[in-house]
Design an enzyme around this catalytic site. Structure first.
Site: not given
Ligand code: 2AM
Length: 198
Positions: A40, A127
């Protein structure tokens, strides 16, 4: 509830990302690769949220989506945070449509800030995460593969935002869509913000 706002990807794009993961995983590096059904694009990570806040959250997302015209972006190329030579988060990038994504993420951030959700301290960088490095094991092979493996451009039409719940488990996270918010004023969304009566 652990929540985040994201864009879903069409099955064809998720399959292509899955193929990329299989190629990168041949490095043998110690990486937690994202499952094919879980790819996603995150617009805003909310973290733990009290269920009582869901209705207002749904309303805010519905409003932002309704005020945003549908648009397209292209996923292309591979990279890593903080850098390809020291990968921690491995991703596929966004080429065309980056500005649209940043704008949408900014509107979501602003609307949720009004509800008291803290703003990110880092600027939004669109991304698609494909893997998260767990340890340095196999890192050299991974760095080599990352710089030599392409992800050919794929177009994605953005027609709705999705509020996801993430349940962390031993087998990895399970994401469930709690609400869907169509872009471009096509309605009030489904799920949390079902049209009100009266
Ligand atoms: P991403 O966008 O780099 O993939 C669900 O966990 C989504 O939220 C993930 O896709 C994740 O990173 C994003 N995300 C952003 N900040 C986060 C955090 N502090 N902890 C976990 N997930 C986070």
């Amino acid at each position: 509830m652990r929540l985040f706002v994201a864009l879903e990807l069409p099955a064809g794009v998720r399959r292509a990302l899955g193929e990329l993961v299989r190629r990168l995983a041949s490095s043998g590096a110690d990486v937690k690769w994202v499952e094919e059904e879980n790819f996603h694009l995150t617009l805003k990570f909310l973290g733990e949220v009290e269920p009582a806040r869901l209705p207002r959250l749904g309303e805010a997302l519905s409003r932002v989506a309704g005020e945003t015209a549908p648009f397209r972006f292209t996923a292309a190329g591979t990279g890593a945070f903080p850098s390809v030579r020291r990968p921690r988060v491995i991703w596929v990038g966004v080429d065309r449509g980056r500005d649209g994504l940043r704008e949408l993420a900014g509107r979501v951030e602003a609307a949720l800030a009004e509800l008291g959700f803290p703003r990110e301290d880092r600027p939004f960088t669109a991304h698609l995460t494909v893997g998260r490095v767990r340890s340095p094991r196999g890192g050299e092979a991974l760095v080599g593969l990352l710089s030599s493996t392409a992800f050919p451009e794929r177009e994605v039409a953005v027609e709705e935002m999705v509020l996801f719940q993430s349940v962390l488990g031993r087998g990895g996270p399970v994401y469930t869509a709690l609400g869907r918010y169509p872009l471009g004023g096509a309605g009030g969304g489904t799920g949390l913000s079902a049209p009100r009566t009266g």
